[in-house]
Structure formats: structure tokens, C-alpha cells
Design a protein around this motif. Structure first.
Motif, short mmCIF file in Angstrom:
data_model
loop_
_atom_site.label_atom_id
_atom_site.label_comp_id
_atom_site.label_asym_id
_atom_site.label_seq_id
_atom_site.Cartn_x
_atom_site.Cartn_y
_atom_site.Cartn_z
N ASP A 229 0.84 -1.21 0.00
CA ASP A 229 0.00 0.00 0.00
C ASP A 229 0.87 1.26 0.00
O ASP A 229 0.55 2.25 -0.67
N ARG B 135 2.27 1.69 -3.50
CA ARG B 135 1.22 2.22 -4.38
C ARG B 135 1.03 3.72 -4.15
O ARG B 135 0.89 4.50 -5.11
N ALA B 136 1.03 4.13 -2.89
CA ALA B 136 0.87 5.55 -2.58
C ALA B 136 2.05 6.36 -3.12
O ALA B 136 1.86 7.47 -3.65
N ARG C 107 1.62 6.84 -6.79
CA ARG C 107 0.62 7.89 -7.08
C ARG C 107 1.24 9.28 -6.94
O ARG C 107 0.91 10.20 -7.70
N GLU C 108 2.13 9.42 -5.97
CA GLU C 108 2.78 10.71 -5.72
C GLU C 108 3.87 11.00 -6.75
O GLU C 108 3.98 12.13 -7.25
N GLY D 5 4.53 9.13 -9.69
CA GLY D 5 4.27 8.70 -11.06
C GLY D 5 4.63 7.24 -11.25
O GLY D 5 5.52 6.72 -10.56
N ASP D 6 3.94 6.59 -12.17
CA ASP D 6 4.12 5.15 -12.35
C ASP D 6 5.51 4.77 -12.83
O ASP D 6 5.92 3.60 -12.71
#
Length: 269
Positions: A220, A223-224, A227-228, A230-231
Motif C-alpha cells: 500500500d 502504491r501511494a 501515485r505521488e 508517477g508510475d
């Protein structure tokens, strides 16, 4: 010069822990070598003889004739002494990785080993490394609550903290599956975990639950971070966010775990 007396701590009726003198950020107090002996057996099994330290190897050899040497995985703090210890004891060495075997066949998942008065089940647990393996011993009475048996976990489960996924050799998907498999061994009662580093743990299933929860939390966090950031964020960038408080001495290990998590999330491992 007199030979050193056998040393170590009785972890269960069948297993004694002999701590190697190699403490460090990645080895905690040092590598736990395990000496196994069934009732009435003159011979022993040694698991992970560890570093090439003369006094440590002499202590291990001093427990009696060594019938067999087993290896939990390929990391040097567990395997550096294999060739020397095999020469000292004339005992075959067996591991999942054929490159580590000396005078013995590679281990096979699900096989039963009969040696030193014990029947030991081989449980392949890839993840920390591709060749990681655990060894399940039968119940051995009330000492340290091991009536339901014990499992030698190597570095798949540590006695303190959590282990790394040693990417690219290790991988997170197989590691999660290995934790589930080990958790299933923890029934109908608590199974003792004899770890590769740190103390003995009294409940294998409970620690597997904790490890699985920790891995879910870390995923998690990754993932966060994605998101912050960029992939296409790099391993170093994600490590800076997710492991911001990690000591520099274990930065390489943190990055290895992040690479494994990114491969898992990106479907490449």
C-alpha cells in the motif's frame, strides 16, 4: 590444545542453536546454526554452518558425528563454510541449489529426510531467495512449547524484524505464497519457528500472519508512492519515500525489497 566443548542453546528437545560470531545490520546477532538430534542418536544434522570461523565450526563438529549438512539458502552468511565443514566432518551437504551440494543430491520439495534419529520434511519456500527452503520437525514434547513440532525457517522468517526480498534472486509473489504455506503448517497447535537470525518464535502461524500484514502494508505504501511520484518512478525514488527512516547500513536491502515490490505490482515478477 583441547577441542572446544559443544555450546549453544537448547531451542527444542531436538534442536540446539549455535550462534555464529558474525553480527551485523543484516545478520542481527549473527547467523543461527542449528544442530539436530533425535532420541538416542549418536549422530547429528547441522543446518547452515555459517561463516568460515574455526571455533564456530569446531563447536558444531563437537556435537558428535555429523551425518548430514542442510542449507536453507545460498547467502554467504549461511554457506561460506560449507566446503571446509564438509572436509572436517566428511558429511554430505544438501540444498535446493545443486551448486551448493557436496556429496549429496539437491533437496526436493516434499521429500522426507531420515537422519540422526529424525524424520524431517523439506518445504520449499522461495521468495527471500529462489532456493530458500524450510525444514519441518515433528512434535517433541513440552520444551519451549514444541509439542506440535517446529520449523527451521532460515531467512524466510527472522526472529526479529522482517526479512528482505533479495531481488533479483528473490521475488515477492513466491514469498507471499511461501508465507501462506508456512502458516498452514501452524495447525492444529502452535508450531515453533527456529529462525536463521534472532530468537526462537513460539507460534509460526501468528508470525506468518504478521509478515503477511506487513507485506500488505508495504505494498500500500509503494502504491501511494507511485501515485505521488508517477508510475515510472525509479526504485531509488520509491525507496526514499517508503523507507525514509531506514538506516543507511541497510539501504541496499531496502532497495532490493522495493524492486521486488515494483516488479510484483507491475506484473513482471
Amino acid at each position: 590444545m583441547d577441542e572446544p566443548e559443544p555450546a549453544g542453546v537448547a531451542a527444542t528437545t531436538f534442536a540446539r542453536v549455535v550462534l555464529a560470531p558474525n553480527p551485523g545490520p543484516m545478520t542481527l546477532d549473527g547467523t543461527n546454526s542449528l544442530v539436530l538430534r533425535g532420541p538416542g542418536s549418536p549422530g547429528v544434522i547441522v543446518v547452515d554452518p555459517g561463516p568460515a570461523h574455526a571455533e564456530h565450526l569446531a563447536r558444531l563438529a563437537g556435537f558428535g558425528p555429523v551425518e548430514l549438512v542442510l542449507v536453507t539458502h545460498n547467502h554467504l552468511d549461511h554457506t561460506e563454510s560449507l566446503a571446509e565443514f564438509a572436509r572436517m566432518t566428511d558429511a554430505p551437504v544438501r540444498a535446493i541449489d545443486a551448486a551448493l551440494c557436496i556429496g549429496g543430491d539437491p533437496l526436493v520439495d516434499g521429500e522426507r529426510i531420515d537422519a540422526a534419529g529424525l524424520a524431517i520434511d523439506v518445504v520449499a519456500t522461495p521468495g527471500h531467495t529462489a532456493d530458500s527452503v524450510c525444514f519441518a520437525l515433528p512434535g517433541d514434547g513440552p520444551l519451549e512449547g514444541a509439542a506440535y513440532g517446529s520449523v527451521l525457517t532460515g531467512d524466510t522468517i527472522l526472529g526479529r524484524g522482517t526479512t528482505i526480498i533479495a531481488d533479483p534472486d528473490g521475488a515477492l509473489g513466491p514469498y507471499l505464497e511461501s508465507l501462506e504455506r508456512l502458516r498452514a503448517l501452524g495447525t492444529p497447535g502452535p508450531v515453533v519457528a527456529l529462525t536463521g537470525h534472532g530468537p526462537v518464535l513460539p507460534d509460526l502461524a501468528a508470525i506468518c500472519d504478521a509478515y503477511l500484514a506487513h507485506r500488505a502494508e508495504r505494498l500500500d505504501q509503494v502504491r501511494a508512492a507511485l501515485r505521488e511520484l508517477g508510475d515510472d518512478a525509479t526504485t531509488a525514488q520509491v525507496t526514499d519515500v517508503v523507507y525514509a527512516d531506514t538506516d543507511a547500513s541497510v539501504r541496499v536491502a531496502a532497495e532490493a525489497s522495493v524492486r521486488a515490490q515494483l516488479r510484483y505490482l507491475r506484473g513482471t515478477a
